[in-house]
Design a protein around this motif. Sequence first.
Motif, PDB file in Angstrom:
ATOM      1  N   LEU A 327       0.816  -1.204   0.000  1.00  0.00           N
ATOM      2  CA  LEU A 327       0.000   0.000   0.000  1.00  0.00           C
ATOM      3  C   LEU A 327       0.857   1.265   0.000  1.00  0.00           C
ATOM      4  O   LEU A 327       0.326   2.374  -0.124  1.00  0.00           O
ATOM      5  CB  LEU A 327      -0.935   0.026   1.225  1.00  0.00           C
ATOM      6  CG  LEU A 327      -2.089  -0.986   1.218  1.00  0.00           C
ATOM      7  CD1 LEU A 327      -2.785  -1.003   2.573  1.00  0.00           C
ATOM      8  CD2 LEU A 327      -3.091  -0.659   0.111  1.00  0.00           C
ATOM      9  N   TYR A 328       2.171   1.085   0.166  1.00  0.00           N
ATOM     10  CA  TYR A 328       3.073   2.233   0.257  1.00  0.00           C
ATOM     11  C   TYR A 328       4.368   1.946  -0.512  1.00  0.00           C
ATOM     12  O   TYR A 328       4.767   0.791  -0.670  1.00  0.00           O
ATOM     13  CB  TYR A 328       3.439   2.538   1.719  1.00  0.00           C
ATOM     14  CG  TYR A 328       2.263   2.791   2.621  1.00  0.00           C
ATOM     15  CD1 TYR A 328       1.789   4.078   2.823  1.00  0.00           C
ATOM     16  CD2 TYR A 328       1.622   1.736   3.276  1.00  0.00           C
ATOM     17  CE1 TYR A 328       0.706   4.317   3.660  1.00  0.00           C
ATOM     18  CE2 TYR A 328       0.539   1.959   4.104  1.00  0.00           C
ATOM     19  CZ  TYR A 328       0.091   3.250   4.291  1.00  0.00           C
ATOM     20  OH  TYR A 328      -0.983   3.487   5.121  1.00  0.00           O
ATOM     21  N   PHE A 329       4.995   3.017  -0.962  1.00  0.00           N
ATOM     22  CA  PHE A 329       6.346   2.900  -1.517  1.00  0.00           C
ATOM     23  C   PHE A 329       7.046   4.239  -1.395  1.00  0.00           C
ATOM     24  O   PHE A 329       6.407   5.292  -1.288  1.00  0.00           O
ATOM     25  CB  PHE A 329       6.332   2.420  -2.978  1.00  0.00           C
ATOM     26  CG  PHE A 329       5.717   3.379  -3.954  1.00  0.00           C
ATOM     27  CD1 PHE A 329       6.465   4.404  -4.527  1.00  0.00           C
ATOM     28  CD2 PHE A 329       4.379   3.249  -4.336  1.00  0.00           C
ATOM     29  CE1 PHE A 329       5.896   5.279  -5.443  1.00  0.00           C
ATOM     30  CE2 PHE A 329       3.813   4.128  -5.255  1.00  0.00           C
ATOM     31  CZ  PHE A 329       4.572   5.139  -5.809  1.00  0.00           C
ATOM     32  N   LEU A 330       8.348   4.196  -1.397  1.00  0.00           N
ATOM     33  CA  LEU A 330       9.147   5.425  -1.422  1.00  0.00           C
ATOM     34  C   LEU A 330      10.457   5.139  -2.139  1.00  0.00           C
ATOM     35  O   LEU A 330      10.932   4.002  -2.171  1.00  0.00           O
ATOM     36  CB  LEU A 330       9.390   5.975  -0.012  1.00  0.00           C
ATOM     37  CG  LEU A 330      10.157   5.132   1.012  1.00  0.00           C
ATOM     38  CD1 LEU A 330      11.656   5.261   0.821  1.00  0.00           C
ATOM     39  CD2 LEU A 330       9.796   5.579   2.423  1.00  0.00           C
ATOM     40  N   ALA A 331      11.016   6.178  -2.718  1.00  0.00           N
ATOM     41  CA  ALA A 331      12.267   6.037  -3.472  1.00  0.00           C
ATOM     42  C   ALA A 331      13.448   6.438  -2.609  1.00  0.00           C
ATOM     43  O   ALA A 331      13.432   7.492  -1.966  1.00  0.00           O
ATOM     44  CB  ALA A 331      12.218   6.888  -4.726  1.00  0.00           C
ATOM     45  N   LYS A 332      14.463   5.603  -2.583  1.00  0.00           N
ATOM     46  CA  LYS A 332      15.711   5.923  -1.885  1.00  0.00           C
ATOM     47  C   LYS A 332      16.521   6.888  -2.749  1.00  0.00           C
ATOM     48  O   LYS A 332      16.227   7.095  -3.928  1.00  0.00           O
ATOM     49  CB  LYS A 332      16.503   4.635  -1.636  1.00  0.00           C
ATOM     50  CG  LYS A 332      15.808   3.680  -0.679  1.00  0.00           C
ATOM     51  CD  LYS A 332      16.339   2.257  -0.780  1.00  0.00           C
ATOM     52  CE  LYS A 332      17.794   2.150  -0.424  1.00  0.00           C
ATOM     53  NZ  LYS A 332      18.249   0.732  -0.423  1.00  0.00           N
ATOM     54  N   LYS A 341       3.791  -2.721   3.306  1.00  0.00           N
ATOM     55  CA  LYS A 341       2.372  -3.091   3.387  1.00  0.00           C
ATOM     56  C   LYS A 341       1.580  -2.252   4.374  1.00  0.00           C
ATOM     57  O   LYS A 341       0.373  -2.089   4.228  1.00  0.00           O
ATOM     58  CB  LYS A 341       2.246  -4.569   3.763  1.00  0.00           C
ATOM     59  CG  LYS A 341       2.861  -5.516   2.744  1.00  0.00           C
ATOM     60  CD  LYS A 341       2.764  -6.963   3.200  1.00  0.00           C
ATOM     61  CE  LYS A 341       3.436  -7.902   2.210  1.00  0.00           C
ATOM     62  NZ  LYS A 341       3.363  -9.328   2.662  1.00  0.00           N
ATOM     63  N   THR A 342       2.260  -1.744   5.402  1.00  0.00           N
ATOM     64  CA  THR A 342       1.552  -0.997   6.439  1.00  0.00           C
ATOM     65  C   THR A 342       2.170   0.390   6.620  1.00  0.00           C
ATOM     66  O   THR A 342       3.316   0.631   6.233  1.00  0.00           O
ATOM     67  CB  THR A 342       1.607  -1.730   7.788  1.00  0.00           C
ATOM     68  OG1 THR A 342       2.966  -1.741   8.255  1.00  0.00           O
ATOM     69  CG2 THR A 342       1.083  -3.155   7.657  1.00  0.00           C
ATOM     70  N   LEU A 343       1.393   1.280   7.246  1.00  0.00           N
ATOM     71  CA  LEU A 343       1.882   2.625   7.509  1.00  0.00           C
ATOM     72  C   LEU A 343       3.076   2.582   8.464  1.00  0.00           C
ATOM     73  O   LEU A 343       4.027   3.364   8.311  1.00  0.00           O
ATOM     74  CB  LEU A 343       0.769   3.484   8.105  1.00  0.00           C
ATOM     75  CG  LEU A 343       1.117   4.935   8.418  1.00  0.00           C
ATOM     76  CD1 LEU A 343       1.590   5.663   7.164  1.00  0.00           C
ATOM     77  CD2 LEU A 343      -0.076   5.651   9.047  1.00  0.00           C
ATOM     78  N   LYS A 344       3.028   1.665   9.424  1.00  0.00           N
ATOM     79  CA  LYS A 344       4.130   1.525  10.372  1.00  0.00           C
ATOM     80  C   LYS A 344       5.425   1.161   9.644  1.00  0.00           C
ATOM     81  O   LYS A 344       6.487   1.747   9.888  1.00  0.00           O
ATOM     82  CB  LYS A 344       3.794   0.452  11.415  1.00  0.00           C
ATOM     83  CG  LYS A 344       4.834   0.294  12.509  1.00  0.00           C
ATOM     84  CD  LYS A 344       4.387  -0.738  13.530  1.00  0.00           C
ATOM     85  CE  LYS A 344       5.441  -0.897  14.630  1.00  0.00           C
ATOM     86  NZ  LYS A 344       5.013  -1.913  15.648  1.00  0.00           N
ATOM     87  N   GLU A 345       5.343   0.215   8.719  1.00  0.00           N
ATOM     88  CA  GLU A 345       6.520  -0.187   7.941  1.00  0.00           C
ATOM     89  C   GLU A 345       7.004   0.973   7.059  1.00  0.00           C
ATOM     90  O   GLU A 345       8.201   1.192   6.904  1.00  0.00           O
ATOM     91  CB  GLU A 345       6.178  -1.398   7.063  1.00  0.00           C
ATOM     92  CG  GLU A 345       5.938  -2.683   7.829  1.00  0.00           C
ATOM     93  CD  GLU A 345       5.476  -3.803   6.908  1.00  0.00           C
ATOM     94  OE1 GLU A 345       5.070  -3.504   5.760  1.00  0.00           O
ATOM     95  OE2 GLU A 345       5.510  -4.971   7.339  1.00  0.00           O
ATOM     96  N   HIS A 346       6.050   1.692   6.506  1.00  0.00           N
ATOM     97  CA  HIS A 346       6.376   2.831   5.639  1.00  0.00           C
ATOM     98  C   HIS A 346       7.118   3.915   6.418  1.00  0.00           C
ATOM     99  O   HIS A 346       8.117   4.467   5.941  1.00  0.00           O
ATOM    100  CB  HIS A 346       5.085   3.397   5.038  1.00  0.00           C
ATOM    101  CG  HIS A 346       5.291   4.575   4.136  1.00  0.00           C
ATOM    102  ND1 HIS A 346       5.977   4.500   2.951  1.00  0.00           N
ATOM    103  CD2 HIS A 346       4.903   5.883   4.263  1.00  0.00           C
ATOM    104  CE1 HIS A 346       6.001   5.690   2.362  1.00  0.00           C
ATOM    105  NE2 HIS A 346       5.363   6.552   3.147  1.00  0.00           N
ATOM    106  N   ASN A 347       6.620   4.229   7.610  1.00  0.00           N
ATOM    107  CA  ASN A 347       7.267   5.253   8.435  1.00  0.00           C
ATOM    108  C   ASN A 347       8.673   4.843   8.848  1.00  0.00           C
ATOM    109  O   ASN A 347       9.584   5.672   8.920  1.00  0.00           O
ATOM    110  CB  ASN A 347       6.417   5.561   9.669  1.00  0.00           C
ATOM    111  CG  ASN A 347       5.167   6.354   9.315  1.00  0.00           C
ATOM    112  OD1 ASN A 347       5.153   7.068   8.307  1.00  0.00           O
ATOM    113  ND2 ASN A 347       4.124   6.230  10.119  1.00  0.00           N
TER     114      ASN A 347
END
Length: 360
Positions: A327-332, A341-347
């Motif tokens: 549900l989330y991704f970000l670029a290094k 998959k979760t907001l916690k993992e994303h943060n």
Amino acid sequence: MYINQQKKSFLNKKRIILSSIIVLLLIVGGAFLYGKSLLEPVEENSKTTVNINIPSGSSVSAIASILKKNDVIKSEKAFQYYVKYKGASGFQAGFYHLNKGMDLDAIIHKLTSGATGYAFQITVTEGEQLTQIAAAIADETKYSKKQVIAKLDDETFINQLKKEFPDTVTNDVFNKNIKHPLEGYLFPATYPFNDPDTSLEDIITAMVKQTNSYVETYKAEMKKNKLSVHKLLTMASLIEEEATEKADRHKIASVFYNRLKEKMPLQTDPTVLYAAGKHKDRVLYKDLEIESPYNTYKNTGLTPGPIANAGMSSWEAALHPDKTDYLYFLAKSNGEVVFTKTLKEHNKAKEKYISSKNEK
């Protein structure tokens, strides 16, 4: 006393002669260096392309005038003398694509080898927005960027395109919230044109026609996935603008589709920048507050329309997303994309890979 005067007079004459010789050498040397410089490129290592037309029956002097007018050579006379010195002949009429980094030898070789066969070409790259494409058209034609955008947004012209490409250009482009009806409909490719006076309508039509050809190719898959052309182009544009070279576009597509399924806002930064009408390296919290139907932090669902054009890899991803729970991704910083998959993992990923306190 008389002998000394003679000796002094002789020495003075000698000095005058020597000085004259030195001055002459400097003049000759300077003239040589200046003449040599006239044979060199207008701009060393320049890649700036210049499109020129050599009419049939043009003399060397006429060709020199055309080249100088287009700022491809430094001197008409130098070109003419050099052509005579080299014994060059057989200059051919037609359209040529030269650049300011070419010396006279390279230019003469081009003009005696034969024309390229087209008056100009426009290159549309993947991920370009309509305003950028308008600028590219303006750079290669007699039309201004303002004229190009006006034509692209002209309802009468767009209705003509609807009649010519009914499966591709539909009423969806007239959504009242859309910035530019043909945003995302100008396919990324290189378009050569034989007529230097090609109309704006024909230039734009060629680009929409290319999009239409791919729509025809993927028509069955769009129907299977219950995707209209407009939704496909919109989703593909979001993927295109988010993807880095190292990104898996099919995974990015899966995130977008998963969020749509969960009725979550897509929260993709390029839509905020498109809403603001500006390019930035970094989106800040304050940017997310902009009021616009394109702001996917404030609105759920897809944007009203595409935010750029998209290449085939993004089309493929939009049609064939991976099956994931992301549900989330970000670029290094190195371009790699981290999926979670979760907001916690994303943060946690943000804390690990994004260090700026101003970053959202």
